[in-house]
Write an enzyme that holds these catalytic residues in place. Structure first.
Site, PDB file in Angstrom:
ATOM      1  N   HIS A  36       0.753  -1.282  -0.077  1.00  0.00           N
ATOM      2  CA  HIS A  36       0.153  -0.045  -0.134  1.00  0.00           C
ATOM      3  C   HIS A  36       0.879   1.348  -0.050  1.00  0.00           C
ATOM      4  CE1 HIS A  36      -2.355   3.102   2.162  1.00  0.00           C
ATOM      5  NE2 HIS A  36      -3.204   2.536   1.604  1.00  0.00           N
ATOM      6  N   ARG A  41       1.288   3.798   1.594  1.00  0.00           N
ATOM      7  CA  ARG A  41       1.585   4.040   3.122  1.00  0.00           C
ATOM      8  C   ARG A  41       2.877   3.140   3.521  1.00  0.00           C
ATOM      9  NH1 ARG A  41       3.626   5.372   7.083  1.00  0.00           N
ATOM     10  NH2 ARG A  41       2.473   5.894   8.994  1.00  0.00           N
ATOM     11  N   LYS A  42       3.191   2.152   2.737  1.00  0.00           N
ATOM     12  CA  LYS A  42       4.450   1.191   2.945  1.00  0.00           C
ATOM     13  C   LYS A  42       5.600   1.821   2.239  1.00  0.00           C
ATOM     14  CE  LYS A  42       1.354  -0.960   5.568  1.00  0.00           C
ATOM     15  NZ  LYS A  42       0.380  -0.404   5.311  1.00  0.00           N
ATOM     16  N   ILE A  43       6.571   1.073   2.217  1.00  0.00           N
ATOM     17  CA  ILE A  43       7.766   1.424   1.545  1.00  0.00           C
ATOM     18  C   ILE A  43       7.959   1.079   0.460  1.00  0.00           C
ATOM     19  CG2 ILE A  43      10.391   1.204   1.524  1.00  0.00           C
ATOM     20  CD1 ILE A  43      10.294   0.864   4.632  1.00  0.00           C
TER      21      ILE A  43
END
Ligand SMILES: Cc1ncc(COP(=O)(O)O)c(C=O)c1O
Length: 385
Positions: free
Chosen positions: A174, A176-178
């Site tokens: 997602h 919001r992840k890396i």
């Protein structure tokens, strides 16, 4: 707060898939599975539409079913606590360690019930959980362990990548992840038969993949072996993911540099705790959290507003599932560490191309709030509190 690190390489990779005409569950997906499995140190990867669907397959793969109890941290994104419910099981909430914000063998042991069949261990915000003692406890009690490593790709535990020691681990891609594919997820596993079953389950329980059917020289008539789902990832997402996987070491190195800088610059704020590597591993710093001390002059939610007024986007820390209406039907439970963390934590901006100048602005804004005189509030009868 967060921003993927995309450039012309992701654009070209996505365009090439579109031009190829094969856009879902094809060769790029298979390649992405192999690359992520290798990164994580697992034998197999099963790409799915997101980490929530990965957790659903994880519950099925762990053999969790109706009437079972599954111990989960309450202090996690709500998808963790929802996963047992998808298979008719009940989440039972465990408290967390105040330093890592993760469940431990001790907190899990306190939450076990006679019906517990599995545990979901979260590597919160990328900080690895101390999973070996948990695995030992689970082995002793005959419980399955699913590692919800949604945030933790590239973090390490006892010198190996997070996920390398897990029978079943799940990851999120997602924004919001890396490592970002838009939406996307992966189950990583050690067992080939279970991986094959999960590949069928993500595609309606079909006995043969669309790609294998297409490339076969014979006519293949598929069967539907069990009730499955549409949890497929597209090749457009997988192609972007392959570029992102290539960039992962650079992305983690940059985050670790920025995190070290935050730790250094924020050290002057009295009593402020900041996220740090645990003794047994390294975090990818998917999120940079700070915990406000009880002596902080401004209440947490007002800190968020004060930062916003200075042009800094920050967020409250993850909420506790046991305090959400969706879980109000469960026995009330007291989880003092989780409850304190959810009320006192602030997440600061951290992303690959955050400039040092902008980071300084974040630090100055927070230091400024910390210097405010302690607020006086009117008491219920109108006088000073
Ligand atoms: C710990 C945890 N598990 C699961 C998820 C769900 O991931 P996704 O958005 O890919 O479904 C998240 C997302 O934030 C998460 O933080």
């Amino acid at each position: 707060m967060a921003k993927p690190w995309f450039d012309h390489r992701e654009v070209a990779a996505a365009a090439a898939v579109v031009e190829s005409g094969w856009v879902s569950q094809g060769a790029r997906v298979t390649e992405f599975e192999q690359v992520v499995a290798a990164l994580v140190g697992a034998a197999h990867g099963v790409a799915v539409s997101n980490c929530t669907t990965a957790l659903h397959l994880g519950m099925i793969g762990a053999g969790v079913g109706a009437g079972d109890d599954v111990v989960v941290p309450s202090l996690s994104f709500v998808a963790t606590a929802n996963a047992p419910r998808y298979v008719g099981a009940r989440p039972v909430f465990a408290d967390v360690d105040p330093a890592t914000h993760n469940v431990t063998a001790e907190t899990i042991e306190r939450a076990l019930t006679p019906r517990t069949t599995a545990v979901i261990v979260v590597d919160q915000y990328g900080t690895p959980a101390d999973i070996e003692p948990i695995r030992a406890l689970a082995a002793e009690r005959g419980l399955a362990v699913v590692e919800d490593a949604a945030c933790a790709i590239g973090s390490t535990y006892l010198g190996a990548p997070v996920g390398a020691r897990s029978e079943i681990a799940t990851f999120s891609f997602h924004p919001r992840k890396i490592l970002v594919t838009g939406e996307g997820g992966m189950v990583t596993l050690q067992d080939g038969d279970l991986a094959a079953r999960m590949r069928r389950l993500r595609q309606h329980g079909m006995s043969v993949s669309t790609f294998d059917r297409h490339t076969s020289t014979d006519t293949v008539i598929e069967q539907y072996l069990e009730t499955g789902f549409n949890y497929r990832l597209t090749d457009i997402q997988a192609a972007i993911g392959l570029v992102q996987a290539d960039k992962l070491p650079a992305m983690i190195a940059r985050r670790r540099e920025l995190a070290a800088r935050y730790q250094r610059l924020l050290a002057d704020i009295p009593g402020l705790e900041t996220v740090a590597d645990p003794a047994y591993g390294t975090t990818n710093f998917q999120t940079f959290w700070v915990m406000l001390p009880d002596t902080f002059p401004v209440p947490r939610d007002e800190v968020l507003t004060a930062l916003k007024q200075r042009g800094v986007n920050s967020r409250h820390g993850v909420t506790c599932a046991h305090e959400e209406p969706a879980f109000a039907d469960l026995e009330p439970v007291s989880l003092p560490v989780s409850e304190r963390i959810t009320r006192r934590s602030v997440l600061l901006p951290l992303y690959h191309d955050l400039s040092e100048h902008d980071q300084d602005r974040v630090v100055e804004a927070l230091a400024d709030v910390a210097r405010r005189p302690t607020g006086r509030r009117p008491s219920a009868h109108g006088g000073p509190a």
